[in-house]
Design a protein around this motif. Structure first.
Motif, PDB file in Angstrom:
ATOM      1  N   UNK A 124      36.655  28.164  41.518  1.00 55.12           N
ATOM      2  CA  UNK A 124      38.219  28.161  41.405  1.00 55.12           C
ATOM      3  C   UNK A 124      38.733  29.406  42.027  1.00 55.12           C
ATOM      4  N   UNK A 125      40.222  29.303  41.893  1.00 56.73           N
ATOM      5  CA  UNK A 125      40.851  30.545  42.408  1.00 56.73           C
ATOM      6  C   UNK A 125      40.368  31.793  41.346  1.00 56.73           C
ATOM      7  N   UNK A 126      40.363  31.477  40.044  1.00 58.31           N
ATOM      8  CA  UNK A 126      40.164  32.613  39.192  1.00 58.31           C
ATOM      9  C   UNK A 126      38.600  33.256  39.442  1.00 58.31           C
ATOM     10  N   UNK A 127      37.783  32.285  39.768  1.00 52.21           N
ATOM     11  CA  UNK A 127      36.152  32.644  39.706  1.00 52.21           C
ATOM     12  C   UNK A 127      36.150  33.420  41.027  1.00 52.21           C
ATOM     13  N   UNK A 128      36.967  33.044  41.961  1.00 54.80           N
ATOM     14  CA  UNK A 128      36.797  33.799  43.398  1.00 54.80           C
ATOM     15  C   UNK A 128      37.489  35.171  43.238  1.00 54.80           C
ATOM     16  N   UNK A 129      38.664  35.377  42.374  1.00 52.01           N
ATOM     17  CA  UNK A 129      38.987  36.673  42.188  1.00 52.01           C
ATOM     18  C   UNK A 129      38.070  37.492  41.405  1.00 52.01           C
ATOM     19  N   UNK A 130      37.309  36.941  40.588  1.00 49.17           N
ATOM     20  CA  UNK A 130      36.417  37.598  39.803  1.00 49.17           C
ATOM     21  C   UNK A 130      35.034  38.059  40.742  1.00 49.17           C
ATOM     22  N   UNK A 152      34.380  41.870  41.531  1.00 48.44           N
ATOM     23  CA  UNK A 152      33.060  42.513  41.581  1.00 48.44           C
ATOM     24  C   UNK A 152      32.486  42.933  42.524  1.00 48.44           C
ATOM     25  N   UNK A 153      32.498  42.074  43.708  1.00 48.38           N
ATOM     26  CA  UNK A 153      31.847  42.645  44.848  1.00 48.38           C
ATOM     27  C   UNK A 153      32.270  44.047  45.112  1.00 48.38           C
TER      28      UNK A 153
END
Length: 229
Positions: free
Chosen positions: A9-15, A19-20
């Motif tokens: 999801x978009x939220x997971x991608x931002x997280x 983090x990266x």
């Protein structure tokens, strides 16, 4: 990896991307700290302002990472995935094109009102420390990010070459903000080191803002007569 990211999801991608970026920053600062410690240089602590701007830079870089992923997912950025001689070739092309693009961008900032408005912020210390690699005005961070995305949009690079470039980019950035020169002069005089942007090369820019605008090499400074050894 890209298939895994595509399912997020978009939220997971931002997280994931935040983090990266934070992990890369921590590893880069640890690398710089180890070099300073090995060379017995006192390690100056970062100010609260530097830490805050460093975190802000990571947030902006996360947005740039997300933008790059979105452009790839929708077919605007094309990458090749084969393991071949193209990895080395694409890396060299990307390395030199980004070096030229950033030199021109950096030079233009110094020769315009943008220096006082934006870039002077990065020159708050004549004697930089590793975290200063990430201490940039937000607009400048966006500018460098746009240069990066523009190159990826214009050319079809090998994904492994892109990864190698990103590692090398951080390496040169940290080396340029050590405030010391860990590479012996005898090595800096031989090829290819004599053409690279060493720690002392970029440190000279922090001492004299009219010289040494390059990032990875000193080639463009020599061509445009802004080089100072």
């Amino acid at each position: 990896m890209l298939r895994f990211l595509s399912a997020q999801s978009t939220f997971n991608l931002w997280v994931i991307f935040l983090t990266e970026n934070l992990l890369v920053t921590v590893l880069a600062l640890l690398f710089g700290w180890l070099i300073l410690k090995f060379n017995h240089k006192p390690i100056k602590p970062a100010s609260r302002k530097e830490v805050f701007i460093c975190i802000l830079t990571n947030v902006i870089n996360t947005a740039i990472t997300y933008a790059g992923f979105w452009l790839w997912k929708h077919g605007y950025i094309l990458l090749s995935y084969t393991i071949s001689w193209r990895i080395g070739f694409d890396f060299l092309v990307l390395f030199m094109l980004m070096d030229l693009a950033m030199f021109l961008f950096h030079y233009a900032i110094h020769r315009s009102i943008l220096y006082k408005a934006i870039h002077k912020f990065h020159h708050h210390y004549a004697d930089p420390i590793p975290i200063d690699l990430f201490v940039l005005h937000p607009l400048e961070t966006v500018g460098f990010g746009c240069l990066w995305l523009a190159l990826l949009l214009l050319f079809n690079f090998n994904i492994y070459a892109v990864f190698i470039y990103l590692v090398v980019n951080v390496f040169f950035g940290i080396m340029g903000h050590l405030g010391i020169e860990p590479v012996p002069a005898s090595i800096r005089r031989i090829i290819p080191f004599k053409y690279l942007g060493t720690s002392s090369f970029h440190h000279q820019h922090h001492l004299n803002i009219n010289h040494n605008f390059g990032f990875y090499t000193n080639i463009w400074d020599k061509i445009f007569r802004t080089y100072k050894g």
